[in-house]
Each structure stands twice: as C-alpha cells, then as structure tokens.
Design an enzyme around this catalytic site. Structure first.
Site, PDB file in Angstrom:
ATOM      1  CB  SER A 117     -53.030  -3.603  11.145  1.00  0.00           C
ATOM      2  OG  SER A 117     -52.759  -4.943  11.532  1.00  0.00           O
ATOM      3  CG  ASP A 118     -46.355  -2.694  11.987  1.00  0.00           C
ATOM      4  OD1 ASP A 118     -46.051  -3.904  11.936  1.00  0.00           O
ATOM      5  OD2 ASP A 118     -45.512  -1.786  11.981  1.00  0.00           O
ATOM      6  CD1 TRP A 119     -47.657  -8.469  16.323  1.00  0.00           C
ATOM      7  CD2 TRP A 119     -46.744  -9.551  14.595  1.00  0.00           C
ATOM      8  NE1 TRP A 119     -47.581  -9.791  16.662  1.00  0.00           N
ATOM      9  CE2 TRP A 119     -47.022 -10.490  15.624  1.00  0.00           C
ATOM     10  CE3 TRP A 119     -46.165 -10.011  13.421  1.00  0.00           C
ATOM     11  CZ2 TRP A 119     -46.724 -11.846  15.504  1.00  0.00           C
ATOM     12  CZ3 TRP A 119     -45.875 -11.359  13.295  1.00  0.00           C
ATOM     13  CH2 TRP A 119     -46.149 -12.266  14.322  1.00  0.00           C
ATOM     14  N   GLY A 120     -50.405  -6.258  15.307  1.00  0.00           N
ATOM     15  CA  GLY A 120     -51.183  -5.952  16.500  1.00  0.00           C
ATOM     16  C   GLY A 120     -51.614  -4.509  16.643  1.00  0.00           C
TER      17      GLY A 120
END
Length: 720
Positions: free
Chosen positions: A278-281
C-alpha cells in the site's frame, strides 16, 4: 547441524518459501505483511528491536513521515541498518531478514534529473544505464527496495507530483517504465548492486481532479485501459518485483480496496507474481473514504483486494489475527500475501546476503562514472524551445555575459523535491557551470535579492542569461498550484531585463510545464532545464555554449494558460466539427498548446523525405514498416528525435486523432542522411474496445512521421 530447507540456497525459491511458510506462526506471518517506519528510532531503539525480535515487522521503510519528499528525514547509515538486521537474522526465531526500503526515486548521492525531465530525453536506454549506477549507490548503503518508477499519466501540470511522471503519453511512459525497472533490478535482483523496483501508483492517481493531490479521479474504462494501464503492463512485462496501490478513489472505489483491479487485472490477467504494497496509510484511508466501517474493515478489504504489505504496519498488525479468527479474511489469501513477501526477499538474495559491507559506500558514492552518466542524461533532458536569430549557442570568448536570476546560483533547488540523500554542495550551479566551461568569457553576475541591481548588470553585459523557475519547495507531493505561472515577481523580472534591449536567454528551471507571457514577449531564447540534479550547471553550460546540441523534446504539452488544462495531443475528434468548421473552443485564446508534445529545437535543421510504406494493404497479423529518410541540412552535428504516430480512421470506439507508437533518436553530421524504419506491429495497432477486450485495429489508418505531435507528414494504409 542440518539447515532447514529455506536456508538452502541450492533449492528453488518456491521450495524455500513453502518450507519457511510451514514453520511460521500466525503472528510471524502477519509480521511479514507489516512495514515499519523509522519513527524516532534512536530514542525508541529497544521498542523497535523487541518488535523485530518477535517477528512483527517484515520491512523497514527509511522514512519517518508520509511527506518524506518534502522534508529532510533520517539519513541512511549502513552501520545502523546492519545493527537492525542482526536483530532480525540472529535474534528472531526464524531469522527472516528485513527488506529495507528507501525512496531512491531518481538518485542517491549522485542525483539524476527529475523523471519528467528524463522523459524529455526520449532516451530510455540512457536512463536504464543511469539507474544501474543509482541502484549501486543505494545498495552500497544497505537499501534493498525503492518506490519507483512512478507510472502515472499526467495531463494536468498543476499537480505537484508531475515531477515524478513521464508526462502525458502512455507509450512514452511505457518505454521509461521498462527502462527504470531494468535499471534498478539489473539482470539478477539477488546481486549486491541491485534494488527491487516498485511501480506506482496503481492506478489513476495522476488524474486527480483539479490537480489536487490525493483527490478523486474519474476515468472511463476506455481511458483507463487505453491510457493509464499500459505503463503498468510494461513494468510487469519488464519483471518489476513490486507494485504500490495508490491513494485515490477511482470512480467510487478507492483503488487500495479494488479487488477487480489488483487481484483481477494485475495479478490474474497480467500474471503479476510480485508483491503489492500500500501507499503510506492508504489501507486505513478506506475508512475515511467511507467505504469501510473502521480500521478492521479497512484491513479486511485491503487484504482481500490484493494488498500484500501495509505501509505503515498498524492496520494489519492490529487487525489481521482477529479478522482471521472471525473468518472475515481467508487463510489462503493471508498465506498468498506472505508467500509474495517472502519470495521478494529470496529474489533479493537477502537470506544469503542480509548485511552490507559498511565501507562499500565510500568507494561508490559520486563515482566519476556515475557523475559522467548523470551529466550525459542531464544534457539530453535540456529542451530548446525558442532560439530567435540563432542566438544560441554562445561563443566561448569575446562577450560579456551576465548570468542572473533566482536560479543563477541555486543548488539545492535543482535536486527536486523527491531527493532524500542528495547534497546541495554536490550541485554545480548554472553560474559555476558557465564559468568552468568558458574561462575566456567575461561572466558577471549579481545576487537575486534586488531586481534593480540585476538590471544594472544586464545593462553592462553583451548578452543576458536569466535563470528563472521553481524551487523544490513548490513541486512534489501535495505541492500543487492553482495557476500555471512562474513564482511571484519573475514575470516582472523578465520584463525588466527584456526592456534593457540586450539579447535575453531564459533558462527555465522547473518541475512542470509553465507558460510565461513575459518570456514569449521578451526572450530571444528559451531553454527548459527542468530540475536536473547534481550536474545541472555543467549540462546547461555545455548546451548554451554549443559543446552539445540540445536534443530534448517535450514529454508534455506546454499550455498557453491554466484555462486550457487538461491539454494533451492525443485528443479525440469532435463530432460537431463535421459541419461547424468555424467553431472556436475559446473566444479569448487559441486552443493549441504554446509548445506541443514532442517539440524541441536543435542547433541544426533537418529535412524529411515523404513516408514510404512496405504495403498499403495488410493482413491483421502483418507488420507495417513505415520509413522516412532524414537529412541534417544544417552546419553542425545534431540529434533529431524522429516520432511516429498512428490514427485509426474507423474503430469500435472513438480513438485519438493520433497516438505515439514509436520514436528514434538519430545523430547526424552536416549533410548526412539516414533512413529510419518504424515497425507498426499488430500489437501496436490494437486497442481496448467497449467490453474491455483487446481489439485488432482494422480498416483505414494514417501514419504520421515527423519532429513532434503536430507533424502533417502522413501516409495511409488499410488493414483487412
């Protein structure tokens, strides 16, 4: 002592993964899916080490914030990374190494031009060579994995992250996708000088409404399949090891929760066997989007969609065990995610080589070979857009040259925003580059603090080189602009220097295409130097002084104003143009770009012959070969970028007026000619139709070959 199979390097990776997976507890499996940031590591070392010892982390990202590209973070220490890795390898139950990740987007200590500038080189082979060196520099510090290339198609330059893209065209972006993947990963990802690449952001992130980062995207299936997905297919075909899901909501479904796109198109249809992070968060974001009830629901949706690793770890660490116990996620899918993470680690050679030589980086960073390659690439990224009365190149003696403006002496700004480890002191400024390249010129300058002092210097000079543009603080993630214009005060500065009457050469250092009325009115020459990394000044000086002829071409159309956005060459025909030829899109401005896609000048001129075709009637499986002969009709050796476009005259769906299908960089001496052949294979003639199916192009087609996307040179053929 007999080693377990997973530690036997002679066994196939599949067998080693199977053996290791069979020995893992549920907690250890979940830990492999969790990526931990470097938050306050020095003060929380015991806490971090305890979690690693327990097998709770599979990866460490060397960033302490999602905004790593906008602010300085922790530096990379091979000593510290070995220390952390020893805990994982020597103190955890199974000794599974961490995979260390860092945003090495376009450079480590030697910094290349931003990716948008790289695309202006139209030279994927050179980019691949440059990234091999960048991978070596990063690997020498103990980095295993990087989050590049960014493959978002961008047609709104207001978006700050346009700097990381290859621009507006899917074919051009696809060529650079493969080049960067091969450059980072090399022929063997297990070698010490290779990094795992990560294609991002899947999918459509670059189409954020209004150019506002993280915003909603609305993309039809036709455009998604024909424009936005091809660069990701190219990355998969090139063997990219990992892929990142994006932040954006795409047509009502946040892509990090899109099972149809991640498990469906990517993993099933394309056969992607790598790892999705995933991208951050962005998994937790599913709850904020309102498509998940809470963090646990978000974790369930993210895993089910096909996201194998969570950046950052909390959403999986906190929820996956309970979700499995409640039968809200399947053990099969959980094991599949773990397999993909472990496979990436085995492919990276981490089980045989978990530690880095702590002295290696001292022999590698800023290696002269790396600097030379970065300089060559920066030279080829420079785009000459205007050159009235052939005022460039400048002679190397006999002139007093004033080098002025906010970028005359700038250094850090040339590194761009997504540069975590480059050093401003390594950057050659444009002023210093010119002085070094032409010691016999009388070069004068002035601080950019006061415009009146710069005007005074301009009056004293024979010619003025004015260096304008953006700071790295104005480009990059969440650094969007509402108006496509130079920063405050620069239009007035250009006008003030232009009104001196001295020949004015404007060097525009920018992270996006920016129109400037003052440049168009006053400048005798316009050079796009972009944000071109540590070797900016050297490269710009060599172009201005004629050591090399400029060969860059625009990877994005330059609009006349913000009101034209989105503007791109691959537009579709307007039905009403059938009868209303007097139709004008705008009453106050032309609809054409200020400078079109593919445009760029050299210090020479080129003549093209008419297009010849191998056949005017083809079967569906036959290849059309379109040829032209190009002649250097000028007085200097120069490089032309010959571009080939195709148009389907009749198709199942409406199609762009023309699409880039191939290109070739050729360097010719004065008077020299070369025939350039383009193979328009059946694959290059296909497109996705109404039912998301790949269709063979049939019927009448037009092929265009020339110097940019507006070329009128054409020939026709028919596919049966």
């Amino acid at each position: 002592m007999l080693l377990p199979d997973y530690q036997n390097p002679d066994l196939p990776i599949v067998a080693r993964v199977d053996d290791l997976l069979s020995k893992m507890t549920l907690a250890e499996k979940i830990g492999q899916l969790c990526q931990s940031p470097m938050r306050d590591y020095d003060n929380r070392k015991d806490e971090h080490d305890a979690a690693i010892r327990q097998g709770r982390f599979g990866s460490r990202i060397l960033a302490d914030t999602a905004w790593a590209g906008n602010a300085p973070g922790e530096t990379v220490s091979p000593v510290q990374l070995n220390e952390i890795q020893r805990v994982a390898v020597e103190e955890s139950r199974l000794g599974i190494p961490l995979i260390i990740a860092r945003d090495v987007i376009y450079g480590q200590r030697t910094v290349l031009p931003i990716p948008l500038a790289q695309a202006a080189s139209w030279n994927p082979d050179l980019v691949e060579e440059a990234y091999r060196y960048i991978a070596t520099e990063a690997a020498s510090l103990g980095i295993h994995w990087t989050f590049a290339p960014m493959l978002d198609i961008v047609r709104d330059p207001r978006w700050g992250r346009v700097i990381e893209s290859s621009g507006e065209d899917p074919y051009l972006a696809s060529q650079f996708a493969g080049a960067v993947v091969r450059g980072f990963q090399g022929d063997d990802m297990s070698q010490p000088d290779s990094l795992l690449a990560c294609a991002k952001h899947f999918i459509g992130y670059g189409a954020a409404e209004g150019g506002r980062d993280y915003d909603t995207t609305e993309i039809t299936d036709n455009t998604l399949y024909n424009v936005y997905l091809p660069p990701f297919k190219a990355a998969v075909d090139a063997g990219v090891a990992t892929l990142m899901s994006g932040f954006n909501d795409l047509g009502g479904t946040p892509v990090t929760g899109s099972k149809a796109l991640i498990q469906g198109w990517l993993k099933t249809e394309q056969g992607f066997d790598g790892m999705v992070v995933s991208d951050w968060g962005s998994i937790s974001d599913l709850a904020y989007f309102g498509v998940a009830a809470d963090s646990a629901d978000a974790a369930a949706q993210g895993l089910d969609a096909g996201v194998d690793m969570a950046m950052t770890f909390e959403v999986y660490d906190d929820n996956l065990a309970n979700l499995l116990n409640e039968d809200r996620i399947s053990e099969e899918r959980l094991n599949d995610a773990v397999r993909r993470v472990l496979t990436a680690k085995f492919k990276a050679g981490l089980f045989e080589r978990p530690y880095v030589d702590e002295e290696w980086h001292k022999r590698v960073l800023r290696d002269p070979k790396h600097v030379a390659k970065a300089t060559e690439l920066a030279e080829q990224c420079v785009v000459l857009l205007k050159n009235n009365q052939s005022c460039l190149p400048l002679p190397k003696q006999g002139l007093k040259v004033a080098v002025l403006g906010p970028h005359a002496h700038s250094q850090r700004q040339h590194l761009g925003s997504w540069c975590l480890d480059g050093k401003a002191k390594d950057v050659t400024s444009i002023y210093d580059g010119i002085v070094a390249a032409a010691p016999e010129l009388d070069v004068i300058t002035e601080s950019a603090a006061f415009a009146d002092e710069m005007v005074e210097q301009a009056h004293r000079a024979d010619v003025v080189i004015l260096c304008v543009g953006e700071s790295h603080r104005r480009t990059g993630e969440a650094r969007n602009v509402a108006e496509l214009a130079l920063p405050a005060g620069q239009e007035q500065l250009i006008a003030a220097l232009g009104q001196t009457g001295k020949p004015l050469i404007v060097v525009q250092c920018t992270g996006r295409p920016l129109p400037s009325p003052a440049i168009e009115q006053y400048a005798d020459a316009l050079v796009y130097a972009w944000q071109s990394g540590t070797e900016t000044g050297t490269a710009v000086a060599r172009v201005l002084l004629g050591d090399v002829s400029p060969s860059g071409r625009l990877p994005m159309s330059v609009p006349r104003s913000t009101g034209q956005v989105p503007i791109y060459y691959g537009r579709k025909l307007i039905g009403k143009m059938r009868a209303y030829q007097e139709y004008m899109p705008y009453k106050d401005q032309a609809a054409t770009p200020l400078y079109p896609f593919g445009y760029g000048l050299t210090y020479s001129t080129f003549n093209y012959s008419d297009i010849t075709l191998s056949s005017t009637l083809l079967g569906q499986q036959e290849t059309q070969v379109a040829s032209v002969t190009v002649t250097n009709s000028g007085n200097v050796t120069a490089t032309e970028v010959v571009q080939c476009y195709l148009r389907h005259c009749v198709a199942q769906t409406s199609r762009p007026e023309r699409e880039l299908k191939d290109f070739a960089r050729i360097t010719l001496a004065p008077g020299e000619s070369q025939q350039v052949d383009f193979a328009l294979t059946p694959e290059k003639r296909t497109y996705f139709g109404n039912a998301k199916q790949l269709l063979a192009g049939r019927g009448d087609m037009l092929v265009y070959i020339g110097e940019d996307a507006t070329t009128s040179r054409q020939a026709s053929f028919t596919v049966e």
